[in-house]
Design a protein around this motif. Structure first.
Motif, PDB file in Angstrom:
ATOM      1  N   THR A 285       0.830  -1.212   0.000  1.00 24.81           N
ATOM      2  CA  THR A 285       0.000   0.000   0.000  1.00 24.81           C
ATOM      3  C   THR A 285       0.865   1.265   0.000  1.00 24.81           C
ATOM      4  O   THR A 285       0.527   2.242  -0.667  1.00 24.81           O
ATOM      5  CB  THR A 285      -0.875   0.005   1.278  1.00 24.81           C
ATOM      6  N   GLN A 286       1.968   1.243   0.756  1.00 23.30           N
ATOM      7  CA  GLN A 286       2.815   2.432   0.898  1.00 23.30           C
ATOM      8  C   GLN A 286       3.545   2.791  -0.390  1.00 23.30           C
ATOM      9  O   GLN A 286       4.012   3.917  -0.534  1.00 23.30           O
ATOM     10  CB  GLN A 286       3.845   2.227   2.014  1.00 23.30           C
ATOM     11  N   VAL A 287       3.689   1.813  -1.309  1.00 20.04           N
ATOM     12  CA  VAL A 287       4.304   2.104  -2.602  1.00 20.04           C
ATOM     13  C   VAL A 287       3.236   2.092  -3.696  1.00 20.04           C
ATOM     14  O   VAL A 287       3.539   1.898  -4.881  1.00 20.04           O
ATOM     15  CB  VAL A 287       5.491   1.159  -2.912  1.00 20.04           C
TER      16      VAL A 287
ATOM     17  N   GLY B 165       6.856   4.252  14.520  1.00 21.07           N
ATOM     18  CA  GLY B 165       7.023   5.243  13.477  1.00 21.07           C
ATOM     19  C   GLY B 165       6.517   4.633  12.194  1.00 21.07           C
ATOM     20  O   GLY B 165       5.997   3.508  12.197  1.00 21.07           O
ATOM     21  N   CYS B 166       6.651   5.339  11.099  1.00 22.03           N
ATOM     22  CA  CYS B 166       6.169   4.820   9.814  1.00 22.03           C
ATOM     23  C   CYS B 166       6.844   5.595   8.696  1.00 22.03           C
ATOM     24  O   CYS B 166       6.939   6.823   8.778  1.00 22.03           O
ATOM     25  CB  CYS B 166       4.652   5.005   9.731  1.00 22.03           C
ATOM     26  N   LEU B 167       7.296   4.889   7.679  1.00 23.65           N
ATOM     27  CA  LEU B 167       7.929   5.568   6.544  1.00 23.65           C
ATOM     28  C   LEU B 167       6.952   6.511   5.842  1.00 23.65           C
ATOM     29  O   LEU B 167       7.388   7.443   5.168  1.00 23.65           O
ATOM     30  CB  LEU B 167       8.478   4.535   5.548  1.00 23.65           C
ATOM     31  N   SER B 168       5.650   6.301   6.021  1.00 21.42           N
ATOM     32  CA  SER B 168       4.639   7.182   5.429  1.00 21.42           C
ATOM     33  C   SER B 168       4.266   8.338   6.344  1.00 21.42           C
ATOM     34  O   SER B 168       3.435   9.173   5.960  1.00 21.42           O
ATOM     35  CB  SER B 168       3.381   6.371   5.074  1.00 21.42           C
TER      36      SER B 168
ATOM     37  N   GLN C 210       1.855  -6.455  12.681  1.00 18.05           N
ATOM     38  CA  GLN C 210       0.508  -5.888  12.895  1.00 18.05           C
ATOM     39  C   GLN C 210       0.391  -4.506  12.251  1.00 18.05           C
ATOM     40  O   GLN C 210      -0.627  -4.179  11.634  1.00 18.05           O
ATOM     41  CB  GLN C 210       0.218  -5.808  14.399  1.00 18.05           C
ATOM     42  N   HIS C 211       1.440  -3.692  12.374  1.00 22.27           N
ATOM     43  CA  HIS C 211       1.460  -2.351  11.778  1.00 22.27           C
ATOM     44  C   HIS C 211       1.329  -2.450  10.249  1.00 22.27           C
ATOM     45  O   HIS C 211       0.573  -1.695   9.636  1.00 22.27           O
ATOM     46  CB  HIS C 211       2.786  -1.676  12.189  1.00 22.27           C
ATOM     47  N   GLU C 212       2.059  -3.405   9.649  1.00 16.94           N
ATOM     48  CA  GLU C 212       2.045  -3.530   8.180  1.00 16.94           C
ATOM     49  C   GLU C 212       0.720  -4.115   7.685  1.00 16.94           C
ATOM     50  O   GLU C 212       0.228  -3.715   6.624  1.00 16.94           O
ATOM     51  CB  GLU C 212       3.226  -4.380   7.698  1.00 16.94           C
ATOM     52  N   ILE C 213       0.133  -5.052   8.425  1.00 15.51           N
ATOM     53  CA  ILE C 213      -1.185  -5.577   8.018  1.00 15.51           C
ATOM     54  C   ILE C 213      -2.219  -4.451   8.083  1.00 15.51           C
ATOM     55  O   ILE C 213      -3.087  -4.345   7.212  1.00 15.51           O
ATOM     56  CB  ILE C 213      -1.591  -6.800   8.870  1.00 15.51           C
ATOM     57  N   ASP C 214      -2.117  -3.584   9.072  1.00 18.58           N
ATOM     58  CA  ASP C 214      -3.006  -2.412   9.120  1.00 18.58           C
ATOM     59  C   ASP C 214      -2.923  -1.623   7.817  1.00 18.58           C
ATOM     60  O   ASP C 214      -3.948  -1.196   7.277  1.00 18.58           O
ATOM     61  CB  ASP C 214      -2.617  -1.491  10.289  1.00 18.58           C
ATOM     62  N   HIS C 215      -1.696  -1.384   7.299  1.00 18.93           N
ATOM     63  CA  HIS C 215      -1.561  -0.642   6.032  1.00 18.93           C
ATOM     64  C   HIS C 215      -2.377  -1.311   4.927  1.00 18.93           C
ATOM     65  O   HIS C 215      -3.005  -0.625   4.114  1.00 18.93           O
ATOM     66  CB  HIS C 215      -0.097  -0.619   5.573  1.00 18.93           C
ATOM     67  N   LEU C 216      -2.359  -2.650   4.878  1.00 19.88           N
ATOM     68  CA  LEU C 216      -3.084  -3.361   3.812  1.00 19.88           C
ATOM     69  C   LEU C 216      -4.596  -3.157   3.943  1.00 19.88           C
ATOM     70  O   LEU C 216      -5.342  -3.338   2.978  1.00 19.88           O
ATOM     71  CB  LEU C 216      -2.741  -4.860   3.828  1.00 19.88           C
TER      72      LEU C 216
HETATM   73 CO    CO Z   1       3.939   2.175   8.337  1.00 19.07          CO
END
Ligand code: CO
Ligand code: QAP
Length: 178
Positions: free
Chosen positions: A50-52, A90-93, A132-138
């Motif tokens: 999602t982030q890309v 934190g988050c790269l986004s 968990q953080h990355e699944i949230d992005h999806l």
């Molecule tokens: Co993130």
């Protein structure tokens, strides 16, 4: 291999719900490799497709100190969760902002690997939080969604302002123009 552009909050494309991967093919393996390269170059410890701006259910993580443990999860599902842990995320986004978030301390995840075969694995602490953080992005969700409205608005306004004055933003100080 390629470094991909990372979307930044409050970009509405970060709210897209990613679709399940139907076929694990060479194009998907290239995407995963590019996501790992993008994550390492940031540098970061986790990145969701999602982030890309790719809206398929793929995430990469590596919480090792030396890039020695790249993990790829395709169509990940959390099938067990235990315990509670609060960690500064934190988050790269959301460059330049870190806030405590409460998550499960221990999870069991089922996913497909790069060979297209299902696997299960357990994760705890930083790795569990990161997955968990990355699944949230999806699912179109960001860690700032767990913060108070006031904190989230402050972060959004600072990032919007930084984008209008890119030379003075935290992000460009971290990765100055050459
Ligand atoms: Co993130
Ligand atoms: C998610 O985040 C995460 O603000 C992965 O300026 C983070 O890799 C899960 C990063 C912490 C658990 C704990 C953030 C890089 C990287 C920034 C990241 C920044 C540069 C974030």
């Amino acid at each position: 291999m390629a470094i991909l552009e990372i979307l930044e909050y409050p970009d509405p494309r970060l709210r897209t719900r990613a679709k399940p991967v139907e076929k694990v093919d060479d194009a998907l393996r290239t995407l995963a490799a590019d996501m790992l390269e993008t994550m390492y170059s940031a540098p970061g410890i986790g990145l969701a497709a999602t982030q890309v701006n790719v809206h398929q259910r793929v995430l990469v993580v590596d919480v090792s100190e030396d890039h020695s443990n790249p993990l790829v999860f395709i169509n990940p599902q959390i099938i067990e969760r235990d315990g509670v842990e609060v960690m500064e995320e934190g988050c790269l986004s959301v460059p330049g902002f870190y806030e405590p978030v409460e998550r499960a301390q221990h999870i069991r995840v089922r996913a497909l690997g790069l060979d297209g075969e299902p696997f299960e694995r357990e994760a705890e602490d930083l790795l569990a939080v990161c997955i968990q953080h990355e699944i949230d992005h999806l699912d179109g969700k960001l860690f700032v969604d767990y913060l108070s409205d006031l904190k989230r608005q402050r972060i959004r306004k600072k990032l919007e302002k930084g984008r209008r004055h890119p030379e003075s933003s935290a992000h460009s100080l971290n990765s100055p123009a050459i």
